[in-house]
Design an enzyme around this catalytic site. Structure first.
Site, mmCIF file in Angstrom:
data_model
loop_
_atom_site.group_PDB
_atom_site.id
_atom_site.type_symbol
_atom_site.label_atom_id
_atom_site.label_comp_id
_atom_site.label_asym_id
_atom_site.label_seq_id
_atom_site.Cartn_x
_atom_site.Cartn_y
_atom_site.Cartn_z
ATOM 1 C CE LYS A 42 -3.227 2.520 2.994
ATOM 2 N NZ LYS A 42 -3.961 2.486 4.283
ATOM 3 C CB THR B 192 -6.063 5.143 12.429
ATOM 4 O OG1 THR B 192 -7.489 5.076 12.592
ATOM 5 C CG2 THR B 192 -5.716 6.310 11.526
#
Length: 583
Positions: free
Chosen positions: A144, A399
């Protein structure tokens, strides 16, 4: 301080400035200064004076046999990602601890894709010491490089690459030349082309991924299965049990746990990894809960998988939907999709229908409930909450795993040798609470300023999503952007008044990507300079491999993992890991 300019100044003229200075000192003083500098015979690099640290031993204290109320036995209550990462970290950094993971066989592992941030790459390999080749073989992660947002008014959306702080092509030039922030970094350009910075160069491949920060996409089922085996190999004890009761010894202390089959389990420290149930921190200790519902309106997700036919994207994708948004997390086998929505705005059935219509061929949907917010405290008495048992926000910006890692590092770093010694619970609770609150305000900006759709849900977000915690940032942004290009005093002021978690560069990408109105700061270079950097980036992208092929190259050439994790010039190398307290 401009260190490069200082170096040039000190080295100018006949003999460098340090030699000239030492020539004015008494011989004994001059020798003392020279001996301070590193290197054989004393180096002549003046900046070594600014970088030399006095030697210090580690700050972790191991209790001995005579230590009263010592912390020796740790019970990690709950498995999953949070539980196993916690147990592995405690054994890796405090190997003398007796660590037991208590896991209920009645709670299944949900095998969905998980997206991470770059912090987790260092956490897994440096802090936990997980071998990269083994992780790639067992868990099969993909890369990513950032997040692609189908968000805001531009039809192409905007890229949020992890190398945003390098600004190596230039965000101001990109906006001036193209009307969008896309292509402002090499990472952004790679995302636009669905490529990774790996190249076929004769017999041996060349990788520039050590210069392009990336995170992992992980299949949660594969990850937890691997962590379970790794914990067993590293000496973590395991108990299959369902906790029926938490027996307290006062309002801030757990005496022992009672299982559903009548066993009593006692530890010196209890780590609550029971997820949203929060059996110890929330239910037993009755720690107040602080919801983020005034900012974040979503509370549900419907998930499924779609075949990507080998086309692996190098990013997480966030696509605006009628009552929320949809993620795409590419794994080696398929794209994991999840529609995050507000149950007040749309039913589960309607959400599943919208997801299926948008992404034909998706697998049978599963519905997940969640809440966004945190408990008032993470650490009370001899209980520390980690993961969803303490705090959670919806999946936007990936997160979740990052905060699990930060909470784990905080616990391991601050855990005392004895409960009779000085305690830092209040400091830990304040620090972690501030970090969670900063994430709240960050995510709020996504909702407050997204103009992609005009449904009732998005109208409500734009009208009422609370972003008051970042209002000082928005005020300064309105007067001049990028914020990361404002003068040093303004940047320092913003960092102190409104800590932003991802920094001012992250705020720039989010606000400029959504085209929130501002006065653009003038560029201090001619357009030709930006165009030259863009041509160079484009050349590197054209020669790069598609992401799937690049992953196969890493699988076949383990030396590339070593370059990434050991080279001093790597973003994930040992030098950076040491600076972040990972080693």
């Amino acid at each position: 301080m401009d260190h490069k300019a200082l170096k040039r100044g000190l080295a100018a003229g006949p003999g460098n400035a340090l030699d000239r200075l030492l020539g004015t000192l008494p011989a004994q003083d001059a020798e003392a200064v020279r001996s301070w500098l590193p290197g054989p015979g004393g180096a002549t690099e003046p900046l070594a004076l600014l970088e030399t640290l006095a030697a210090s031993a580690g700050d972790v204290v191991r209790p001995d046999d005579s230590t009263p109320r010592a912390v020796r036995r740790v019970g990690v209550i709950g498995g999953g990602t949070a539980g196993y990462l916690t147990a592995l970290a405690l054994k890796a950094k405090r190997p003398w601890l007796d660590v037991t993971l208590v896991e209920s066989p009645q709670i299944p592992i949900i095998g969905v894709g998980e997206a991470t941030v770059t912090y987790m790459t260092l956490f897994l390999h440096h802090y936990l010491g997980i071998d990269a080749e083994e992780l790639y073989r067992r868990v099969r992660p993909t890369w990513k490089v950032g997040i692609r947002f189908d968000w805001g008014p531009h039809p192409d959306g905007f890229m949020g690459p992890f190398d945003w702080s390098s600004d190596n092509v230039g965000i101001q030039g990109a906006i001036a030349a193209t009307g969008t922030i896309n292509g402002a970094t090499l990472g952004s350009a790679l995302m636009m082309a669905d490529k990774a910075a790996v190249y076929r160069t004769g017999d041996s491949p060349t990788s520039l991924m050590k210069y392009v920060p990336f995170a992992y996409h992980l299949d949660n089922g594969l990850l937890v299965s691997y962590l379970t085996e790794l914990a067993r190999r590293r000496g973590v004890h395991h108990i299959d049990a369902t906790i029926a009761d938490v027996v307290l010894d006062g309002p801030e202390w757990v005496d022992h746990l009672r299982t559903s089959d009548g066993r009593d389990l006692g530890f010196d420290l209890y780590v609550d990894c029971t997820g949203f149930r929060s059996q110890l921190l929330g239910k037993a200790l009755k720690t107040p809960y602080l919801p983020y519902s005034g900012t974040l309106f979503t509370d549900s997700a419907v998930t499924g998988n779609v075949d990507h036919h080998g086309d692996i994207k190098p990013y997480t994708q966030a696509t605006t939907m009628n009552a929320g948004w949809c993620w795409r997390i590419p794994t080696r086998d398929s794209d994991h999709r999840g529609y995050v929505y507000s149950s007040a705005a749309i039913s589960d059935e309607e959400a599943a229908e919208e997801l299926a219509a948008r992404f034909p061929g998706i697998s049978e949907p599963r519905v997940v409930r969640f809440r966004s917010g945190r408990h008032e405290k993470a650490w009370r008495g001899n209980v520390m909450g980690i993961g969803n048992s303490y705090g959670f926000v919806e999946p936007l910006e990936s997160t979740g795993l990052m905060m699990i890692g930060i909470e784990i590092q905080t616990l391991v770093s601050c855990l005392p040798a004895s409960w009779d010694g000085p305690q830092v619970r209040d400091t830990v609770n304040t620090a972690l609470g501030q970090q969670w609150d900063a994430i709240r305000w960050l995510l709020g900006l996504h909702y407050r300023f997204n103009t992609r759709l005009d449904t009732k849900f998005w109208q409500e977000c734009r009208n009422s999503a609370d972003v008051s915690g970042f209002q000082p940032l928005l005020d300064v942004y309105a007067g001049g952007a990028p914020l990361s290009r404002r003068n040093a005093f303004v940047r320092d002021m913003l960092d102190r008044v409104t800590p932003t978690f991802f920094g001012l560069y992250g705020i720039d990408y989010l606000l400029l990507g959504q085209q929130v109105p501002t006065r653009m700061l003038p560029m201090d270079e001619p357009p030709a300079a930006w165009q030259a950097r863009r041509r160079a980036a484009d050349a590197l992208v054209r020669a790069a491999l598609p992401t799937g092929e690049a992953l196969a190259v890493y699988d076949a050439h383990p030396e590339l993992h070593r370059q990434l994790l050991q080279d001093e010039d790597s973003w994930a190398g040992t030098r950076i890991a040491e600076r972040l307290g990972m080693l």
